[in-house]
Design a protein around this motif. Sequence first.
Motif, mmCIF file in Angstrom:
data_model
loop_
_atom_site.group_PDB
_atom_site.id
_atom_site.type_symbol
_atom_site.label_atom_id
_atom_site.label_comp_id
_atom_site.label_asym_id
_atom_site.label_seq_id
_atom_site.Cartn_x
_atom_site.Cartn_y
_atom_site.Cartn_z
ATOM 1 N N ARG A 127 0.827 -1.209 0.000
ATOM 2 C CA ARG A 127 0.000 0.000 0.000
ATOM 3 C C ARG A 127 0.868 1.268 0.000
ATOM 4 N NH1 ARG A 127 -5.151 0.009 2.034
ATOM 5 N NH2 ARG A 127 -4.660 1.584 3.597
ATOM 6 N N ALA A 128 1.870 1.295 0.864
ATOM 7 C CA ALA A 128 2.754 2.460 0.963
ATOM 8 C C ALA A 128 3.513 2.676 -0.341
ATOM 9 C CB ALA A 128 3.720 2.284 2.130
ATOM 10 N N THR A 129 3.975 1.604 -0.947
ATOM 11 C CA THR A 129 4.730 1.731 -2.194
ATOM 12 C C THR A 129 3.821 2.145 -3.338
ATOM 13 O OG1 THR A 129 6.253 0.032 -1.361
ATOM 14 C CG2 THR A 129 6.424 0.611 -3.680
ATOM 15 N N LEU A 130 2.596 1.637 -3.381
ATOM 16 C CA LEU A 130 1.647 2.091 -4.403
ATOM 17 C C LEU A 130 1.408 3.595 -4.284
ATOM 18 C CD1 LEU A 130 -0.931 -0.840 -4.356
ATOM 19 C CD2 LEU A 130 0.390 -0.091 -6.355
ATOM 20 N N ARG A 131 1.241 4.074 -3.061
ATOM 21 C CA ARG A 131 1.056 5.527 -2.865
ATOM 22 C C ARG A 131 2.287 6.290 -3.363
ATOM 23 N NH1 ARG A 131 -0.434 3.966 2.403
ATOM 24 N NH2 ARG A 131 -2.670 3.753 2.615
ATOM 25 N N GLU A 132 3.452 5.798 -2.975
ATOM 26 C CA GLU A 132 4.707 6.447 -3.366
ATOM 27 C C GLU A 132 4.859 6.487 -4.882
ATOM 28 O OE1 GLU A 132 9.308 5.032 -3.034
ATOM 29 O OE2 GLU A 132 8.121 4.920 -1.192
ATOM 30 N N GLN A 133 4.352 5.481 -5.576
ATOM 31 C CA GLN A 133 4.469 5.406 -7.032
ATOM 32 C C GLN A 133 3.337 6.125 -7.764
ATOM 33 O OE1 GLN A 133 4.904 1.185 -7.872
ATOM 34 N NE2 GLN A 133 7.093 1.250 -7.429
ATOM 35 N N GLY A 134 2.498 6.857 -7.025
ATOM 36 C CA GLY A 134 1.471 7.679 -7.652
ATOM 37 C C GLY A 134 0.108 7.038 -7.806
ATOM 38 N N HIS A 135 -0.122 5.917 -7.130
ATOM 39 C CA HIS A 135 -1.413 5.227 -7.240
ATOM 40 C C HIS A 135 -2.288 5.418 -6.002
ATOM 41 C CE1 HIS A 135 -0.064 3.255 -10.883
ATOM 42 N NE2 HIS A 135 1.032 2.888 -10.261
ATOM 43 N N GLY A 136 -2.030 6.446 -5.239
ATOM 44 C CA GLY A 136 -2.762 6.672 -3.992
ATOM 45 C C GLY A 136 -4.264 6.743 -4.140
ATOM 46 N N ALA A 137 -4.743 7.198 -5.286
ATOM 47 C CA ALA A 137 -6.189 7.289 -5.506
ATOM 48 C C ALA A 137 -6.859 5.918 -5.505
ATOM 49 C CB ALA A 137 -6.481 8.004 -6.821
ATOM 50 N N HIS A 138 -6.076 4.867 -5.714
ATOM 51 C CA HIS A 138 -6.628 3.517 -5.760
ATOM 52 C C HIS A 138 -6.314 2.685 -4.514
ATOM 53 C CE1 HIS A 138 -7.948 4.188 -9.790
ATOM 54 N NE2 HIS A 138 -6.725 4.494 -10.171
ATOM 55 N N VAL A 139 -5.623 3.295 -3.560
ATOM 56 C CA VAL A 139 -5.322 2.588 -2.314
ATOM 57 C C VAL A 139 -6.447 2.896 -1.333
ATOM 58 C CG1 VAL A 139 -3.700 2.336 -0.398
ATOM 59 C CG2 VAL A 139 -2.834 2.696 -2.723
ATOM 60 N N PRO A 140 -7.178 1.862 -0.894
ATOM 61 C CA PRO A 140 -8.294 2.111 0.031
ATOM 62 C C PRO A 140 -7.825 2.829 1.300
ATOM 63 C CG PRO A 140 -8.363 -0.141 -0.777
ATOM 64 C CD PRO A 140 -7.042 0.444 -1.224
ATOM 65 N N ALA A 141 -8.738 3.578 1.895
ATOM 66 C CA ALA A 141 -8.410 4.362 3.094
ATOM 67 C C ALA A 141 -7.953 3.478 4.249
ATOM 68 C CB ALA A 141 -9.616 5.202 3.510
ATOM 69 N N THR A 142 -8.524 2.282 4.344
ATOM 70 C CA THR A 142 -8.103 1.363 5.403
ATOM 71 C C THR A 142 -7.735 0.017 4.793
ATOM 72 O OG1 THR A 142 -10.304 0.462 5.844
ATOM 73 C CG2 THR A 142 -9.678 2.451 7.056
ATOM 74 N N LEU A 143 -6.896 -0.709 5.493
ATOM 75 C CA LEU A 143 -6.423 -2.006 5.044
ATOM 76 C C LEU A 143 -7.567 -3.006 4.879
ATOM 77 C CD1 LEU A 143 -3.934 -3.869 4.538
ATOM 78 C CD2 LEU A 143 -3.933 -4.333 6.981
ATOM 79 N N THR A 144 -8.592 -2.885 5.681
ATOM 80 C CA THR A 144 -9.656 -3.905 5.718
ATOM 81 C C THR A 144 -10.904 -3.561 4.918
ATOM 82 O OG1 THR A 144 -10.490 -2.981 7.770
ATOM 83 C CG2 THR A 144 -8.888 -4.773 7.957
ATOM 84 N N SER A 145 -10.890 -2.470 4.176
ATOM 85 C CA SER A 145 -12.071 -2.076 3.414
ATOM 86 C C SER A 145 -11.767 -1.984 1.924
ATOM 87 C CB SER A 145 -12.584 -0.726 3.899
ATOM 88 O OG SER A 145 -13.629 -0.278 3.054
ATOM 89 N N PRO A 146 -12.636 -2.526 1.058
ATOM 90 C CA PRO A 146 -12.437 -2.397 -0.369
ATOM 91 C C PRO A 146 -12.939 -1.066 -0.938
ATOM 92 C CG PRO A 146 -14.360 -3.730 0.018
ATOM 93 C CD PRO A 146 -13.762 -3.405 1.372
ATOM 94 N N ALA A 147 -13.499 -0.219 -0.080
ATOM 95 C CA ALA A 147 -14.031 1.079 -0.535
ATOM 96 C C ALA A 147 -12.919 2.124 -0.514
ATOM 97 C CB ALA A 147 -15.172 1.525 0.360
ATOM 98 N N LEU A 148 -13.039 3.090 -1.401
ATOM 99 C CA LEU A 148 -12.077 4.201 -1.422
ATOM 100 C C LEU A 148 -12.552 5.336 -0.580
ATOM 101 C CD1 LEU A 148 -11.042 4.175 -5.164
ATOM 102 C CD2 LEU A 148 -9.713 3.433 -3.228
#
Length: 148
Positions: A127-148
Amino acid sequence: MTTLFTKIIAGEIPARFVWADDVAVAFGTIAPITDGHMLVVPRDEIAQLTEASDDLLAHLMRVAKAIGAAQQQAWSAPRAALLVAGFEVPHLHLHVLPAWDEASLSFRNARTDVPAADLDAAAERVRATLREQGHGAHVPATLTSPAL
């Protein structure tokens, strides 16, 4: 018939989500072959690869590519591997995992004894690396939820 993955996507069964968009989600497997092993799953119940539309497959591959790049960076892996089998759950899913050699890419190497804290840490690392690589819009707000 509702699949296990449909129940996970609906939040009825817990999972460790690293990606969510309108078409697909990605979450950690409970039996990783390597640390960081993730599953990319369409939200729609599609039984297998050959039943999916070309557009859906293209989308799943874009998600798998982003997750693979995050895994490579997070674990300094020389490759990101992609496996499609689908025998255990009749809902299309792509196994994406950091890889060091072909010999280790076997479901015989899946570990079912990984502590929950280690599975959580691996998912957070992706999750952290996806955010770092510019994909933060697709990383859910919490680890346990599939919602954005």
